[in-house]
Write a protein that holds these residues in place. Structure first.
Motif, PDB file in Angstrom:
ATOM      1  N   ALA A 192      81.185  21.827   8.512  1.00 26.34           N
ATOM      2  CA  ALA A 192      82.029  21.757   9.700  1.00 26.34           C
ATOM      3  C   ALA A 192      82.240  20.321  10.179  1.00 26.34           C
ATOM      4  CB  ALA A 192      81.415  22.593  10.827  1.00 26.34           C
ATOM      5  N   GLY A 193      81.171  19.495  10.146  1.00 23.75           N
ATOM      6  CA  GLY A 193      81.304  18.112  10.588  1.00 23.75           C
ATOM      7  C   GLY A 193      82.313  17.340   9.748  1.00 23.75           C
ATOM      8  N   GLN A 194      82.267  17.530   8.436  1.00 18.63           N
ATOM      9  CA  GLN A 194      83.243  16.883   7.574  1.00 18.63           C
ATOM     10  C   GLN A 194      84.634  17.447   7.824  1.00 18.63           C
ATOM     11  OE1 GLN A 194      82.551  14.244   5.479  1.00 18.63           O
ATOM     12  NE2 GLN A 194      84.788  14.134   5.479  1.00 18.63           N
ATOM     13  N   GLY A 195      84.691  18.735   8.148  1.00 19.31           N
ATOM     14  CA  GLY A 195      85.985  19.335   8.491  1.00 19.31           C
ATOM     15  C   GLY A 195      86.596  18.685   9.714  1.00 19.31           C
ATOM     16  N   PHE A 196      85.772  18.438  10.736  1.00 18.81           N
ATOM     17  CA  PHE A 196      86.271  17.740  11.927  1.00 18.81           C
ATOM     18  C   PHE A 196      86.852  16.377  11.547  1.00 18.81           C
ATOM     19  CE2 PHE A 196      82.830  20.056  14.553  1.00 18.81           C
ATOM     20  CZ  PHE A 196      83.704  21.091  14.842  1.00 18.81           C
ATOM     21  N   MET A 197      86.105  15.616  10.737  1.00 20.43           N
ATOM     22  CA  MET A 197      86.553  14.286  10.354  1.00 20.43           C
ATOM     23  C   MET A 197      87.851  14.354   9.550  1.00 20.43           C
ATOM     24  SD  MET A 197      84.431  12.145  11.652  1.00 20.43           S
ATOM     25  CE  MET A 197      85.137  10.741  10.818  1.00 20.43           C
ATOM     26  N   ASN A 198      87.945  15.299   8.633  1.00 19.93           N
ATOM     27  CA  ASN A 198      89.145  15.396   7.790  1.00 19.93           C
ATOM     28  C   ASN A 198      90.373  15.765   8.601  1.00 19.93           C
ATOM     29  OD1 ASN A 198      87.705  14.727   5.512  1.00 19.93           O
ATOM     30  ND2 ASN A 198      87.499  16.818   4.762  1.00 19.93           N
ATOM     31  N   VAL A 199      90.221  16.726   9.495  1.00 18.62           N
ATOM     32  CA  VAL A 199      91.354  17.124  10.340  1.00 18.62           C
ATOM     33  C   VAL A 199      91.801  15.949  11.205  1.00 18.62           C
ATOM     34  CG1 VAL A 199      92.037  18.584  12.286  1.00 18.62           C
ATOM     35  CG2 VAL A 199      90.824  19.573  10.353  1.00 18.62           C
ATOM     36  N   ARG A 330      94.205  19.189   0.270  1.00 23.06           N
ATOM     37  CA  ARG A 330      93.315  20.301  -0.093  1.00 23.06           C
ATOM     38  C   ARG A 330      91.987  20.199   0.648  1.00 23.06           C
ATOM     39  NH1 ARG A 330      88.862  21.056  -2.768  1.00 23.06           N
ATOM     40  NH2 ARG A 330      88.438  23.046  -3.848  1.00 23.06           N
ATOM     41  N   ASP A 331      91.413  18.979   0.719  1.00 25.70           N
ATOM     42  CA  ASP A 331      90.139  18.805   1.416  1.00 25.70           C
ATOM     43  C   ASP A 331      90.256  19.161   2.888  1.00 25.70           C
ATOM     44  OD1 ASP A 331      88.853  18.036  -0.873  1.00 25.70           O
ATOM     45  OD2 ASP A 331      89.058  15.880  -0.507  1.00 25.70           O
ATOM     46  N   VAL A 332      91.391  18.801   3.485  1.00 26.76           N
ATOM     47  CA  VAL A 332      91.592  19.129   4.902  1.00 26.76           C
ATOM     48  C   VAL A 332      91.635  20.640   5.100  1.00 26.76           C
ATOM     49  CG1 VAL A 332      93.148  18.929   6.878  1.00 26.76           C
ATOM     50  CG2 VAL A 332      92.820  16.970   5.349  1.00 26.76           C
ATOM     51  N   LEU A 333      92.419  21.310   4.251  1.00 26.56           N
ATOM     52  CA  LEU A 333      92.559  22.759   4.396  1.00 26.56           C
ATOM     53  C   LEU A 333      91.244  23.482   4.154  1.00 26.56           C
ATOM     54  CD1 LEU A 333      95.992  23.304   2.577  1.00 26.56           C
ATOM     55  CD2 LEU A 333      95.537  23.405   5.046  1.00 26.56           C
ATOM     56  N   VAL A 334      90.515  23.063   3.114  1.00 31.58           N
ATOM     57  CA  VAL A 334      89.272  23.758   2.769  1.00 31.58           C
ATOM     58  C   VAL A 334      88.200  23.502   3.831  1.00 31.58           C
ATOM     59  CG1 VAL A 334      87.376  23.885   1.115  1.00 31.58           C
ATOM     60  CG2 VAL A 334      89.740  23.822   0.302  1.00 31.58           C
ATOM     61  N   THR A 335      87.957  22.245   4.151  1.00 31.08           N
ATOM     62  CA  THR A 335      86.850  21.936   5.073  1.00 31.08           C
ATOM     63  C   THR A 335      87.126  22.385   6.500  1.00 31.08           C
ATOM     64  OG1 THR A 335      87.708  19.686   5.412  1.00 31.08           O
ATOM     65  CG2 THR A 335      86.032  19.995   3.692  1.00 31.08           C
ATOM     66  N   SER A 336      88.399  22.446   6.886  1.00 34.42           N
ATOM     67  CA  SER A 336      88.700  22.893   8.253  1.00 34.42           C
ATOM     68  C   SER A 336      88.276  24.342   8.467  1.00 34.42           C
ATOM     69  CB  SER A 336      90.185  22.736   8.565  1.00 34.42           C
ATOM     70  OG  SER A 336      90.973  23.560   7.715  1.00 34.42           O
ATOM     71  N   GLY A 337      88.281  25.124   7.395  1.00 32.68           N
ATOM     72  CA  GLY A 337      87.875  26.515   7.534  1.00 32.68           C
ATOM     73  C   GLY A 337      86.426  26.676   7.956  1.00 32.68           C
ATOM     74  N   PHE A 338      85.590  25.669   7.675  1.00 30.52           N
ATOM     75  CA  PHE A 338      84.169  25.773   7.986  1.00 30.52           C
ATOM     76  C   PHE A 338      83.887  25.694   9.481  1.00 30.52           C
ATOM     77  CE2 PHE A 338      84.153  24.723   3.519  1.00 30.52           C
ATOM     78  CZ  PHE A 338      83.151  25.550   3.033  1.00 30.52           C
ATOM     79  N   PHE A 339      84.852  25.178  10.258  1.00 31.56           N
ATOM     80  CA  PHE A 339      84.681  25.290  11.713  1.00 31.56           C
ATOM     81  C   PHE A 339      85.709  26.224  12.342  1.00 31.56           C
ATOM     82  CE2 PHE A 339      87.557  21.601  11.425  1.00 31.56           C
ATOM     83  CZ  PHE A 339      88.496  21.879  12.398  1.00 31.56           C
TER      84      PHE A 339
END
Length: 594
Positions: A192-199, A330-339
């Motif tokens: 989730a933390g990486q998802g926040f950063m990517n978004v 792709r990284d943004v879409l995938v990791t954003s799902g974790f939060f």
């Protein structure tokens, strides 16, 4: 409330603490599903799960030995209260033997020492002085003395009745805060933390001053679940500060951006740290009502920070992130799902299923736990999941204990205020000094929040300040929620305001800049923290988004325009007269009623 301040223990110690953390998590989640558990059972057991973490976890030598002695006595006393709850309910807060007086003394001493080991001396000293006042205040002449209370009644009210240690604040810690802390720990253990950063990087990275704006967005997202400005700086700052330095940002600006953005996490719905849940208990306003009231002010805060960053970006020609430094789609879409998935379940539970916030959070925890099985590579990896689960458990146990230690200690202060009537006397003093006028009372309260917040954590500063100043503000015409939000915001001032500014110290240390230069820049960027609470008072419709949405939005637009002018005046290189004029017009817009 840092996630991992020190390395985890190894060997048998590691197994023990992971098992104990699992027991703590299951206990607190179990309370949500188990129906009614007597308060004098659940709250003392909560203390049992708090004490080991703050007294002996990763302690060595004499600290471990003294901590173990305190742990044995403290847990024994808490368990005695839990097992004797039926009999104690018939005593109506009066201790009936020397043994019970001893139990009370042990509990109070252990709670004070636990808070000292968790957060240092200031809050335990405040609590100790309050206790001395309760015991000896009858010898103080004049208005601030009290008539005296028998020691059996005074101590009994604090330790065997549903006041003091086991009062409403502790109820919030047991039943709500612990659940959301577990939720945050589960999210932080995964992607989730990486998802926040990517978004954030995808949304703002290419803009002027993009690295700083990424810091604002990621810190707002991460801070909404971390509940700690210091933890937020340490977590997101490890990524954003080097990125800003690499792009040539002045160190004072980079440090200030991270400190200010991270501080805003505590006022950002849906979680707002522990303060939102304490506010629910103290005001009687539903959690969803607190979220709605806090939403526009929080957005205005980050709007002011954003405008300030844009001003500095123009002034120093700060560019955005290069394409190579921005995450792939792709990284943004995938990791954003974790939060996004756990947050969606949390909000769906509260607003669609209409269940309690803690029940919805339990559903979100389950979803977050399942997501620990995979990562951005979308592979199921049981070994990685086990490591993440252990991290989530340990961090949840530590963070629940830290907040619990603070709340138990603050509960002693609130208990003494209630028993002695000191809170009413301080309220009378505020009304007298301010001449019965609202705005002088607001300024006195803001000053008290700033001073107290320099020494104790935000939630504790808010609780103590609102207990003594809140009634005065309400008597002078503020709505209770308005008064509580005002105090809560100003309890946060000390994160960026010298001389004690925790978020600034950490950011300055991480980037290698003089802390005072970072603090002065942070105060300019975070000007909304000083002014928005005054805007809430001048334009009450700002926090009435559910009752009068149109007026709330109009108030937000008016205050937002004022904050933009003030931010520009503080950071842009305009002629001094133009800057003064912009600041004056901006202040009028912020404080104009609507």
């Amino acid at each position: 409330m840092t996630n991992a301040d020190t390395p985890a223990p190894a060997g048998l110690a590691r197994v023990f603490w992971a098992s104990f953390a699992l027991a703590s998590v299951l206990f607190h989640i179990g309370l949500v599903f188990s129906g009614l558990v007597p308060n004098l059972v659940s709250r003392p057991l909560h203390l049992v799960f708090v004490l080991p973490w703050v007294l002996i976890y990763q302690r060595e030598g004499t600290q471990w030995v003294s901590g173990m002695v305190l742990l044995v006595f403290g847990c024994a006393a808490a368990l005695w209260v839990a097992f004797s709850h039926d009999a104690l309910a018939d005593q109506y807060g009066f201790l009936e033997s020397d043994f019970q007086v001893g139990i009370a003394a042990v509990l109070i001493c252990v709670v004070l020492e636990a808070a000292r080991r968790a957060i240092g001396w200031p809050l335990p000293l405040v609590a100790a002085l309050a206790l001395l006042y309760g015991l000896l205040g009858q010898h103080i002449p004049g208005q601030f003395g009290h008539s005296g209370t028998p020691i059996e009644s005074f101590l009994g009210t604090l330790v065997i009745a549903e006041g003091g240690l086991w009062g409403s604040l502790t109820a919030v810690s047991v039943n709500v805060v612990a659940i959301f802390v577990i939720f945050g720990a589960v999210l932080n253990a995964g992607e989730a933390g990486q998802g926040f950063m990517n978004v954030a990087a995808a949304a703002a990275g290419r803009l002027r001053g993009g690295a700083a704006k990424v810091s604002v967005l990621s810190s707002a997202l991460f801070g909404s679940i971390s509940g700690s400005a210091s933890a937020n700086v340490a977590s997101t700052g490890a990524i954003t500060l080097p990125a800003m330095t690499k792009l040539g940002y002045p160190k004072r600006i980079a440090g200030a951006v991270e400190a200010v953005a991270s501080s805003g996490g505590q006022i950002m719905p849906p979680l707002m740290g522990a303060g939102a849940f304490v506010m629910v208990e103290l005001t009687g306003v539903p959690y969803t009502g607190i979220m709605a009231a806090a939403a526009l002010p929080a957005l205005l805060y980050f709007w002011a920070v954003w405008i300030g960053i844009d001003g500095y970006a123009r002034r120093y020609d700060l560019r955005g992130l290069t394409a190579a430094d921005r995450p792939a789609r792709r990284d943004v879409l995938v990791t954003s799902g974790f939060f996004l998935i756990p947050f969606f379940i949390l909000l769906w539970g509260m607003f669609v299923m209409q269940v309690t916030p803690q029940y919805a959070a339990c559903l979100a925890i389950m979803a977050g736990a399942v997501l620990l099985l995979t990562g951005r590579d979308l592979r199921i990896d049981l070994r990685r999941a086990a490591v993440r689960a252990e991290s989530a458990l340990i961090n949840a146990g530590k963070q629940v204990a830290l907040i619990g230690a603070i709340i138990f200690c603050a509960s002693l202060v609130i208990g003494v205020l209630g028993v002695t009537g000191l809170g009413v006397k301080i309220t009378s003093l505020i009304l007298s000094v301010s001449g019965g006028q609202l705005w002088p009372s607001l300024l006195l309260t803001a000053l008290a929040c700033l001073v107290l917040g320099m020494e104790v954590p935000t939630t504790a500063a808010y609780v103590i300040c609102v207990s003594v100043a809140g009634p005065a503000l309400i008597e002078l015409g503020l709505d209770p929620l308005q008064a509580h939000l005002f105090v809560f915001w100003y309890a946060l001032l000390s994160t960026i305001t010298p001389p004690v500014c925790g978020a600034v110290f950490i950011a300055a240390g991480m980037i290698g800049e003089n802390w005072l230069r970072v603090a002065l820049t942070a105060m300019a960027l975070g000007v909304g923290l000083y002014l928005i609470p005054l805007g809430m008072v001048a334009a009450p419709s700002l926090i009435n988004l559910t009752g009068a949405p149109v007026m709330a939005v109009l108030a937000a637009i008016k205050i937002g325009a004022g904050l933009a002018l003030i931010s520009w005046a503080l950071v842009r290189r305009w002629h001094v007269l133009l800057r003064l004029a912009a600041a004056a017009v901006g202040l009028l817009l912020v404080l104009a009623p609507i």
